[in-house]
Write a protein that holds these residues in place. Structure first.
Motif, mmCIF file in Angstrom:
data_model
loop_
_atom_site.group_PDB
_atom_site.id
_atom_site.type_symbol
_atom_site.label_atom_id
_atom_site.label_comp_id
_atom_site.label_asym_id
_atom_site.label_seq_id
_atom_site.Cartn_x
_atom_site.Cartn_y
_atom_site.Cartn_z
ATOM 1 N N MET A 1 -7.952 34.107 45.814
ATOM 2 C CA MET A 1 -9.060 33.296 46.005
ATOM 3 C C MET A 1 -10.107 33.775 45.228
ATOM 4 O O MET A 1 -9.884 35.104 45.070
ATOM 5 N N LYS A 2 -11.077 33.339 44.791
ATOM 6 C CA LYS A 2 -12.248 33.456 43.776
ATOM 7 C C LYS A 2 -13.050 34.391 44.740
ATOM 8 O O LYS A 2 -13.320 34.246 45.921
ATOM 9 N N HIS A 3 -13.389 35.547 44.269
ATOM 10 C CA HIS A 3 -14.337 36.625 44.640
ATOM 11 C C HIS A 3 -15.898 35.948 44.439
ATOM 12 O O HIS A 3 -16.251 35.016 43.792
ATOM 13 N N ILE A 4 -16.648 35.972 45.722
ATOM 14 C CA ILE A 4 -17.931 35.564 45.746
ATOM 15 C C ILE A 4 -18.975 37.025 45.340
ATOM 16 O O ILE A 4 -18.803 37.831 45.923
ATOM 17 N N LEU A 5 -19.633 36.721 44.246
ATOM 18 C CA LEU A 5 -20.446 37.619 43.689
ATOM 19 C C LEU A 5 -21.645 37.609 44.167
ATOM 20 O O LEU A 5 -22.232 36.538 44.207
ATOM 21 N N CYS A 6 -22.588 38.795 44.258
ATOM 22 C CA CYS A 6 -23.811 38.878 44.662
ATOM 23 C C CYS A 6 -24.704 39.943 44.060
ATOM 24 O O CYS A 6 -24.269 40.997 43.868
ATOM 25 N N GLU A 7 -25.942 39.673 43.559
ATOM 26 C CA GLU A 7 -26.712 40.613 43.418
ATOM 27 C C GLU A 7 -27.846 40.880 44.273
ATOM 28 O O GLU A 7 -28.399 39.811 44.716
ATOM 29 N N ILE A 8 -28.455 42.097 44.467
ATOM 30 C CA ILE A 8 -29.613 42.289 45.365
ATOM 31 C C ILE A 8 -30.755 42.784 44.531
ATOM 32 O O ILE A 8 -30.655 43.799 43.618
ATOM 33 N N ILE A 9 -31.858 42.095 44.678
ATOM 34 C CA ILE A 9 -33.233 42.426 43.629
ATOM 35 C C ILE A 9 -34.201 42.832 44.584
ATOM 36 O O ILE A 9 -34.601 41.982 45.553
ATOM 37 N N SER A 10 -34.597 43.846 44.168
ATOM 38 C CA SER A 10 -35.838 44.521 45.230
ATOM 39 C C SER A 10 -36.917 44.637 44.157
ATOM 40 O O SER A 10 -37.119 45.070 43.035
ATOM 41 N N VAL A 11 -38.121 43.902 44.562
ATOM 42 C CA VAL A 11 -39.337 43.752 43.755
ATOM 43 C C VAL A 11 -40.276 44.663 44.311
ATOM 44 O O VAL A 11 -40.713 44.687 45.644
ATOM 45 N N GLY A 12 -41.032 45.408 43.640
ATOM 46 C CA GLY A 12 -42.085 46.486 43.985
ATOM 47 C C GLY A 12 -42.300 47.479 43.235
ATOM 48 O O GLY A 12 -41.584 48.086 43.003
ATOM 49 N N ASP A 13 -43.670 47.833 42.615
ATOM 50 C CA ASP A 13 -43.774 49.019 41.864
ATOM 51 C C ASP A 13 -43.587 50.280 42.861
ATOM 52 O O ASP A 13 -43.594 51.249 42.416
ATOM 53 N N GLU A 14 -43.979 49.932 44.242
ATOM 54 C CA GLU A 14 -43.751 50.907 45.209
ATOM 55 C C GLU A 14 -42.332 51.779 45.361
ATOM 56 O O GLU A 14 -42.431 53.103 45.552
ATOM 57 N N ILE A 15 -41.433 50.928 44.937
ATOM 58 C CA ILE A 15 -40.001 51.357 45.021
ATOM 59 C C ILE A 15 -39.890 52.257 43.552
ATOM 60 O O ILE A 15 -39.211 53.469 43.982
ATOM 61 N N LEU A 16 -40.203 51.820 42.613
ATOM 62 C CA LEU A 16 -40.200 52.372 41.287
ATOM 63 C C LEU A 16 -40.897 53.584 41.207
ATOM 64 O O LEU A 16 -40.346 54.511 40.668
ATOM 65 N N TYR A 17 -41.851 53.717 41.865
ATOM 66 C CA TYR A 17 -42.990 54.989 41.782
ATOM 67 C C TYR A 17 -42.315 56.099 43.083
ATOM 68 O O TYR A 17 -42.667 57.054 42.991
ATOM 69 N N GLY A 18 -41.364 55.599 43.752
ATOM 70 C CA GLY A 18 -40.607 56.611 44.593
ATOM 71 C C GLY A 18 -41.527 56.580 45.956
ATOM 72 O O GLY A 18 -41.475 57.762 46.655
ATOM 73 N N GLN A 19 -42.347 55.808 46.284
ATOM 74 C CA GLN A 19 -43.211 55.926 47.401
ATOM 75 C C GLN A 19 -42.626 55.347 48.407
ATOM 76 O O GLN A 19 -43.145 55.679 49.675
ATOM 77 N N ILE A 20 -41.479 54.644 48.434
ATOM 78 C CA ILE A 20 -40.825 54.091 49.770
ATOM 79 C C ILE A 20 -39.485 54.172 49.285
ATOM 80 O O ILE A 20 -39.118 53.947 48.044
ATOM 81 N N LEU A 21 -38.490 54.332 50.229
ATOM 82 C CA LEU A 21 -36.987 54.419 50.137
ATOM 83 C C LEU A 21 -36.638 53.282 50.329
ATOM 84 O O LEU A 21 -37.071 52.066 51.234
ATOM 85 N N ASN A 22 -35.659 52.478 49.528
ATOM 86 C CA ASN A 22 -35.233 51.051 49.423
ATOM 87 C C ASN A 22 -34.188 50.958 50.445
ATOM 88 O O ASN A 22 -32.960 50.789 49.992
ATOM 89 N N THR A 23 -34.389 50.553 51.633
ATOM 90 C CA THR A 23 -33.445 50.738 52.665
ATOM 91 C C THR A 23 -32.919 49.199 52.880
ATOM 92 O O THR A 23 -31.755 48.930 53.262
ATOM 93 N N ASN A 24 -33.624 48.291 52.428
ATOM 94 C CA ASN A 24 -33.316 46.954 52.252
ATOM 95 C C ASN A 24 -31.897 46.764 51.437
ATOM 96 O O ASN A 24 -31.023 45.948 52.039
ATOM 97 N N ALA A 25 -31.905 47.579 50.136
ATOM 98 C CA ALA A 25 -30.715 47.284 49.413
ATOM 99 C C ALA A 25 -29.378 47.766 50.129
ATOM 100 O O ALA A 25 -28.425 47.005 49.982
ATOM 101 N N GLN A 26 -29.561 49.016 50.942
ATOM 102 C CA GLN A 26 -28.340 49.402 51.649
ATOM 103 C C GLN A 26 -27.824 48.684 52.398
ATOM 104 O O GLN A 26 -26.726 48.337 52.640
ATOM 105 N N TYR A 27 -28.804 47.854 53.420
ATOM 106 C CA TYR A 27 -28.669 47.159 54.496
ATOM 107 C C TYR A 27 -27.859 45.838 53.982
ATOM 108 O O TYR A 27 -26.910 45.444 54.476
ATOM 109 N N LEU A 28 -28.530 45.384 52.958
ATOM 110 C CA LEU A 28 -27.919 43.968 52.566
ATOM 111 C C LEU A 28 -26.573 44.168 51.881
ATOM 112 O O LEU A 28 -25.812 43.462 52.046
#
Length: 417
Positions: A1-28
């Motif tokens: 059976m074919k694998h279903i592939l997924c990419e998770i994209i998080s938008v936001g300078d605040e993540i790149l600045y390290g001002q918040i922890l990207n918990t959405n990516a882990q959860y998703l």
């Protein structure tokens, strides 16, 4: 059976600045994996139009599902919605259900809907509206060429509600999912490189649809078996068969599976055997006692600890021979063995553990550099010891000593009749 592939994209300078922890990516990642979808990449992108468009287009080209979080607020720097409208060549217009929901949300909070927030009810006409009952920005579902792109706000609790109530049910209807099954073997007392050598032959004979990953952490290595297929029961049977094959190679190190923690396994063994434990901690300062007592019910088997940080109290409280410290030093096999034996006798426990070492970042010598640590475990039968050569990082060393100590207790208990 074919694998279903997924990419998770998080938008936001605040993540790149390290001002918040990207918990959405882990959860998703967790929920998509549970669904049977293989996540190929996490991408975090700045709040810049071209960078976002490039990330969206690349993800759509390479994956079946794209999950985007962030950039859906009401302010001018929130670019996700207009960029997706442009990407899908879709006009934006007022969506009545979205307007009704955001209006009612504001009313329920005793507030009046502002014109800025009203703009959040304008959606690309080519998207499917995803109701967000806990926030002001609805989700958007786009679909073309058998690819699905889902845009959600970046607020973590809104992401969870949208996923559970809107996104996951639609994905289940849209895709036929393969089955993914994980099983974790937890090991301690052996470094990753040596473990890989020990199981090399077994690993080389794994079926193509069963993959192995090494996950090292603080003196432990988790072996994660991941199986792909169509029948969950069959995958479980195959994985258990592989575990049966590998255990003879690693039975000295494999203390548990999946969510098992070493301190809990030690406690379980003590209870099963009717044994008690006491500890004498010098360089770890009570950290091992903390690990042991973090388990509910540990008072049934853990009697207590002495922390003789100063050498004088190794003599006064534990009865370590003054000559032992004078001749060999406090950081020595001779000293730590006496500590383990004496704490066992003082508490009347079946097992005694002791640590003594130079945790750092100061205090090292040429003969005993920073990271030199002795650990000993004593029973009525025998006292065993182990020399650790660790790092120059104090906090890391304390955690590594904790793992090594619990591993020594575990091995001692396994070998005791």
């Amino acid at each position: 059976m074919k694998h279903i592939l997924c990419e998770i994209i998080s938008v936001g300078d605040e993540i790149l600045y390290g001002q918040i922890l990207n918990t959405n990516a882990q959860y998703l990642s967790q929920v998509m994996n549970d669904l049977g979808v293989r996540v190929t990449r996490h991408t975090t992108v700045q709040d810049q139009a071209q960078a976002m468009l490039d990330a969206f287009a690349d993800a759509e080209m390479k994956n079946d599902i794209v999950l985007i979080t962030g950039g859906l607020g009401p302010t001018p720097d929130d670019l996700t919605k207009p960029l997706l409208a442009n990407m899908y060549n879709s006009p934006i217009s007022l969506h009545q259900q979205a307007l009704d929901e955001v209006t009612n949300l504001f009313l329920s909070r005793g507030r009046k809907l502002s014109e800025l927030n009203r703009q959040q009810a304008f959606l690309p006409e080519k998207c499917t509206f995803l109701s967000n009952r806990v926030g002001t920005a609805p989700g958007m579902w786009f679909e073309r060429s058998a690819k699905v792109l889902i845009s959600m706000p970046g607020v973590p609790h809104e992401v969870k509600v949208l996923m559970e109530e809107q996104v996951l049910p639609k994905i289940r209807l849209r895709f036929t999912m393969p089955v993914i099954y994980h099983k974790m073997i937890r090991t301690a007392g052996i470094p990753e490189s040596k473990l890989a050598e020990v199981i090399r032959e077994w690993e080389s004979e794994l079926p193509m649809h069963i993959r192995l990953a090494y996950l090292p952490k603080l003196g432990q290595v988790r072996l994660r078996l991941t199986a792909f297929g169509e029948d969950l029961d069959e995958l479980k049977r195959e994985v258990e068969e592989q575990i049966h094959k590998v255990m003879p190679y690693i039975d000295k190190y494999a203390y548990g599976f999946d969510q098992d923690e070493l301190e809990a396994i030690v406690g379980k063994l003590l209870l099963e055997k009717g044994y008690t434990l006491s500890t004498a901690e010098s360089c770890t300062g009570g950290y091992i006692a903390h690990l042991i007592t973090s388990i509910s019910g540990s008072s049934a088997y853990y009697l207590g600890s002495i922390i003789p940080y100063h050498n004088q109290f190794k003599q006064d409280l534990l009865g370590v021979n003054e000559e032992t410290i004078r001749k060999f030093g406090a950081v020595s096999e001779e000293c730590v063995k006496e500590m383990a034996e004496n704490v066992r006798k003082k508490f009347g426990s079946h097992v005694g553990l002791a640590t003594s070492g130079i945790a750092g970042p100061t205090g090292g010598t040429v003969d005993k550099p920073i990271g030199t640590v002795w650990v000993a475990v004593s029973t009525p039968r025998a006292t065993t010891s182990r020399l650790l050569r660790l790092t120059k990082e104090r906090g890391l060393n304390i955690q590594l000593i904790g793992t090594a100590s619990l591993y020594m207790i575990w091995r001692t208990l396994v070998e005791m009749s």
